[in-house]
Scaffold this motif. Sequence first.
Motif, short mmCIF file in Angstrom:
data_model
loop_
_atom_site.label_atom_id
_atom_site.label_comp_id
_atom_site.label_asym_id
_atom_site.label_seq_id
_atom_site.Cartn_x
_atom_site.Cartn_y
_atom_site.Cartn_z
N TYR A 24 0.83 -1.20 0.00
CA TYR A 24 0.00 0.00 0.00
C TYR A 24 0.87 1.26 0.00
CZ TYR A 24 -2.78 3.85 1.74
OH TYR A 24 -3.37 5.08 1.89
N LEU A 25 1.92 1.27 0.86
CA LEU A 25 2.79 2.44 0.91
C LEU A 25 3.47 2.68 -0.43
CD1 LEU A 25 4.43 1.89 4.43
CD2 LEU A 25 2.64 3.52 3.82
N THR A 26 3.83 1.60 -1.12
CA THR A 26 4.43 1.73 -2.45
C THR A 26 3.41 2.26 -3.46
OG1 THR A 26 5.88 -0.14 -1.95
CG2 THR A 26 5.71 0.52 -4.25
N PHE A 27 2.19 1.76 -3.39
CA PHE A 27 1.13 2.24 -4.29
C PHE A 27 0.83 3.71 -4.02
CE2 PHE A 27 -3.45 2.90 -5.10
CZ PHE A 27 -3.45 2.68 -6.47
N LEU A 31 0.97 6.91 -6.65
CA LEU A 31 -0.06 7.92 -6.88
C LEU A 31 0.52 9.33 -6.82
CD1 LEU A 31 -3.08 6.49 -4.84
CD2 LEU A 31 -2.73 6.42 -7.31
N VAL A 32 1.58 9.49 -6.01
CA VAL A 32 2.21 10.82 -5.88
C VAL A 32 3.14 11.09 -7.05
CG1 VAL A 32 3.75 12.23 -4.47
CG2 VAL A 32 2.02 10.78 -3.37
N VAL A 33 4.02 10.09 -7.39
CA VAL A 33 5.03 10.27 -8.43
C VAL A 33 4.43 10.05 -9.82
CG1 VAL A 33 7.25 9.48 -9.32
CG2 VAL A 33 6.86 9.63 -6.84
N GLY A 34 3.74 8.89 -9.98
CA GLY A 34 3.14 8.55 -11.27
C GLY A 34 4.20 8.25 -12.32
N GLY A 35 3.77 8.13 -13.55
CA GLY A 35 4.72 7.91 -14.65
C GLY A 35 4.85 6.45 -15.00
N GLU A 36 5.14 6.20 -16.29
CA GLU A 36 5.29 4.84 -16.77
C GLU A 36 6.60 4.20 -16.31
OE1 GLU A 36 4.92 4.92 -20.96
OE2 GLU A 36 2.80 5.55 -20.95
N ASP A 37 7.58 5.02 -15.92
CA ASP A 37 8.88 4.50 -15.51
C ASP A 37 8.92 4.10 -14.04
OD1 ASP A 37 9.79 4.95 -18.07
OD2 ASP A 37 10.52 6.98 -17.59
N GLY A 97 -8.10 12.12 -3.80
CA GLY A 97 -8.77 11.32 -4.81
C GLY A 97 -9.26 9.98 -4.30
N TRP A 98 -10.16 9.39 -5.09
CA TRP A 98 -10.81 8.15 -4.66
C TRP A 98 -9.86 6.96 -4.66
CZ3 TRP A 98 -10.71 3.99 -7.88
CH2 TRP A 98 -10.39 4.23 -9.23
#
Length: 371
Positions: A24-27, A31-37, A97-98
Amino acid sequence: MMFVRYLVALPLILLSYVGVPFGYLTFNRYLVVGGEDFDFAAEFTKRLTGNDGFWPVVLALLLFAALWWMTTAWPRIALVPSAPIAFMGILTGLIDGWQKIAAGVAAPAIAWGLAWLAAKIVSWPLTGAVRRSPVEVAIGLRGEGRLRVQSRRLLLDKLPPPRHPESPVGRVAIPFDRISHVEAGVVHAPAQWRFGNTSELALSPGPVLRVIGGGQEWLLPVDDVEATMRLVIERTDVRAKQDPRPPLENSRWTNAKKLWELQDKQSMSPNTQKVKHGMHHGMLVLSAMTAAMAGYAVYRMFTGSWGFLFGVLFFGGISYGMARAWASLGATQKLAEENPRPPTADDPDPRHIPVTGWSASPVVLGQTSDL
């Protein structure tokens, strides 16, 4: 073999206690960083091995190590690291966000389910190894109530609220060394059965397990009465161990003596307020938390300043006091659960008919698998 069962269940426990919260912490980081990389595996490893690790995970693992036999506690332990996640996920999700709300709600649900599955793997099916082991086996009763066949005793919980509102306990127990009679039977008509804590259980027609011991008599509506009877008999033979009780003038008998005074009293109306259990376990959690703080203060004392000696004494004293209070309250409750009748009371006569419509049923124990 029990070793193989635990070997299969351990990965589920690690996923529940470690994988889910750090996942969860990684997810959340994604959500904060985002990006395909975004490298999920690398981020997960970074958070798992980082110095700012999620400390409730360590506490959950320590609780599991201490309660390795109590399978009913495993799902609740899973909530130690996951419940804060749910709270923070919902709180921050209202703004961000949801996705955070959904992840915060899903994390404890998944963790609880994995721990529940691990408990089932260890305790079911009821092979000979399980029957003779200390691992807790939980058996649901028809209607309300649950029988927990523990390491040293039988425990009934999830009972209806005690009929008398002053009852100090909502559970009853019989240690294996005090069981004098175990019998399978059938109830042919609906009936009510009252336990020593004044809780009344509705007996529906069907198979019933009868247990007598410690001045108590239980009628338990279980569907697989043969397997349950064999479990109780074998574990009693293998794991019965005398547990000396303190003198009657000891203060730990306070709740038990209150129960003895209620036996002949009747409440004016049915009680709907259940007795809350396990509240004193919060003291154990606080003790573990302050012990960790004291340990950190010890480390800082030898690597930094001797001024941290105050932290060692302060947090260590709190931890010790909480642990003693937890042990004392637990012992007081345990005495009341196991002695709703005075220790001098005789066991009920197994020859009498406990309820109208009762009949004993012969059980051939050899018919059950002994795998």
